[in-house]
Scaffold this motif. Structure first.
Motif, PDB file in Angstrom:
ATOM      1  N   ALA A  10       0.849  -1.190   0.000  1.00  0.00           N
ATOM      2  CA  ALA A  10       0.000   0.000   0.000  1.00  0.00           C
ATOM      3  C   ALA A  10       0.881   1.234   0.000  1.00  0.00           C
ATOM      4  N   ASP A  11       0.454   2.233  -0.743  1.00  0.00           N
ATOM      5  CA  ASP A  11       1.215   3.473  -0.846  1.00  0.00           C
ATOM      6  C   ASP A  11       0.372   4.622  -0.310  1.00  0.00           C
ATOM      7  N   PHE A  12       0.570   4.936   0.974  1.00  0.00           N
ATOM      8  CA  PHE A  12      -0.103   6.067   1.590  1.00  0.00           C
ATOM      9  C   PHE A  12       0.870   7.230   1.797  1.00  0.00           C
ATOM     10  N   ALA A  13       1.950   7.233   1.072  1.00  0.00           N
ATOM     11  CA  ALA A  13       2.975   8.267   1.240  1.00  0.00           C
ATOM     12  C   ALA A  13       2.404   9.645   0.916  1.00  0.00           C
ATOM     13  N   GLY A  14       2.715  10.609   1.781  1.00  0.00           N
ATOM     14  CA  GLY A  14       2.359  11.996   1.513  1.00  0.00           C
ATOM     15  C   GLY A  14       0.926  12.378   1.792  1.00  0.00           C
ATOM     16  N   ILE A  15       0.128  11.485   2.376  1.00  0.00           N
ATOM     17  CA  ILE A  15      -1.266  11.853   2.631  1.00  0.00           C
ATOM     18  C   ILE A  15      -1.341  12.850   3.789  1.00  0.00           C
TER      19      ILE A  15
END
Length: 288
Positions: A174-179
């Motif tokens: 999962a890519d939740f980077a920068g949220i």
């Protein structure tokens, strides 16, 4: 319509003639006729405006009903696709629902709820290697990318402030980077991270709530590198760090609460040195 106009004309003429004392001279009578005709014309204009307004309201109401029907039809079609046996069809449904959420602010939360509910469906990912994943994992990764794009600054349509219920979600990648989570809830309680890499790098929590209570980290690499915790709450109550890596390198603790005091498991989170306001760590880390 003609009879109504004649009646208005007659009534106006009679009132004016009475008000002027029943004049017998032709000039006052002509003036009375002119004024009466003006009154009739004015009344006709008012009636025309009222009729036009009512027609416009009826048209707008019909258009609104038609638009809502179209949006509901699209919602149903997207949900049907997401339940299809073929991964590519499910993926098409995911993107269709995300597009609908952008266009339908009144039901955006409902669309978000459906996307999140897909991630809560039980799933056992392929764990043969750290990087390979099956088609179902690709669908789930696409959903997290969609959520993340809408939670980052500069998104064409911003979903910040909504609630994201990922309780019991299964996330191998999962890519939740920068949220950014300035408000609303981002719940990953009881979620499973079975291997792979889940990135929260650069996330900013500034008033919202992020929960990892009871989540299980099963050999995954879960990173919060470069994250900023300005205010709000981030809690890991009962989270099980059973293996893998949980990293907070270069994270900035600027306020709010980041509570890791009740985590269990053999793995300790990684931090840089320095003061960390609001961070709570276990007094006696579990070794079980």
């Amino acid at each position: 319509m003609v009879s109504t106009g004649l009646a208005v004309f007659a009534a106006a003429a009679a009132l004016l003639w009475t008000a002027l004392g029943f004049p017998a001279a032709p000039t006052p009578r002509l003036d009375i006729v002119k004024v009466a005709l003006t009154v009739v014309a004015g009344m006709g204009g008012v009636v025309a405006l009222v009729v036009a307004y009512r027609k416009q309201r009826v048209t707008e109401s019909a258009e609104t009903r038609e638009r809502v029907k179209l949006l509901n039809d699209r919602f149903g079609a997207a949900c049907t696709q997401m339940g299809h046996d073929t991964p590519t069809v499910r993926l098409a449904g995911v993107y269709a629902l995300a597009s609908l959420a952008d266009e339908w602010p009144d039901q955006r939360q409902v669309c978000i709820d459906v996307l999140c509910s897909y991630l809560r469906v039980p799933h056992e990912p392929d764990l043969d290697s750290p990087w390979s994943h099956d088609a179902e994992t690709e669908v789930r990764l696409s959903i997290t990318r969609i959520l993340s794009r809408h939670l980052r600054p500069g998104a064409p349509v911003n979903w910040q402030g909504h609630d994201f219920d990922l309780v019991r979600a299964v996330l191998r990648a999962a890519d939740f980077a920068g949220i950014h989570v300035p408000s609303g809830k981002f719940h990953l309680s009881l979620a499973r991270f079975p291997g792979g890499w889940v990135s929260f790098d650069g996330m900013v929590v500034d008033g919202g709530e992020v929960w990892f209570g009871g989540a299980t980290f099963e050999g995954a690499r879960v990173t919060f590198d470069g994250a900023e915790f300005r205010s709000g709450v981030v809690r890991f109550e009962g989270a099980d760090f059973a293996g893998g890596e949980v990293s907070f390198r270069r994270a900035r603790f600027l306020g709010g609460e980041v509570d890791l005091s009740e985590v269990v498991g053999a793995v300790l989170p990684l931090f840089d040195e320095g003061e960390k306001p609001g961070l709570k760590l276990p007094v006696s880390p579990s070794t079980g």
